[in-house]
Design an enzyme around this catalytic site. Sequence first.
Site, PDB file in Angstrom:
ATOM      1  N   THR A  19       0.836  -1.201   0.000  1.00 20.91           N
ATOM      2  CA  THR A  19       0.000   0.000   0.000  1.00 20.91           C
ATOM      3  C   THR A  19       0.869   1.249   0.000  1.00 20.91           C
ATOM      4  OG1 THR A  19      -0.144   0.084   2.417  1.00 20.91           O
ATOM      5  CG2 THR A  19      -1.837  -1.196   1.268  1.00 20.91           C
ATOM      6  N   ASP A  20       0.240   2.380  -0.341  1.00 13.42           N
ATOM      7  CA  ASP A  20       0.955   3.657  -0.338  1.00 13.42           C
ATOM      8  C   ASP A  20       0.705   4.381   0.988  1.00 13.42           C
ATOM      9  OD1 ASP A  20      -1.616   4.710  -0.538  1.00 13.42           O
ATOM     10  OD2 ASP A  20      -1.423   5.229  -2.653  1.00 13.42           O
ATOM     11  N   ALA A  21       1.119   5.638   1.058  1.00 12.31           N
ATOM     12  CA  ALA A  21       0.995   6.417   2.298  1.00 12.31           C
ATOM     13  C   ALA A  21      -0.458   6.609   2.727  1.00 12.31           C
ATOM     14  CB  ALA A  21       1.679   7.769   2.135  1.00 12.31           C
TER      15      ALA A  21
END
EC number: 3.1.2.28
Length: 152
Positions: A19-21
């Site tokens: 996942t990203d931020a």
Amino acid sequence: MPSSDHWLQLQRNVRFGETDAAGVVHFYQLFRWCHEAWEESLARYGIAAAAIFPGCRDICQVPTVALPVVHCEADFQRPVHGGDDLRILLEPQRLNPGCFEVKYRFQLEDMDVARGLIRHLAIESESRRRCALPEPIDLWLEASTVGRLEPI
């Protein structure tokens, strides 16, 4: 031959590192998941990785046919988050004697959250010229259509 439910319907748990931020899956992960699902499907069907992919450990003979990706697509219908348990449905289709594609549907609790498509072209490993699909892939494609109506 195992039931196609066993090798055309897979599961995947989304990992935090995918996942990203914002906590949602980064777009490029979908292509990796598609390819991994294809590899797992081949293995569950009974096709050894060394029969298809060069560079495998303890490979006796390098495959004479390569299957490069020549087209890919991805669409997200809903955000996919870390911890989601996804069902992956594979729908392989032969396009001609030397080309096939696999459509992928990613579902969370029976709701489509993403779709992918990867198209492969068979080429001779040495000459890089187009050729027919290798027999194991032909059999996998044929078996995937059992019980499914094909377009005319």
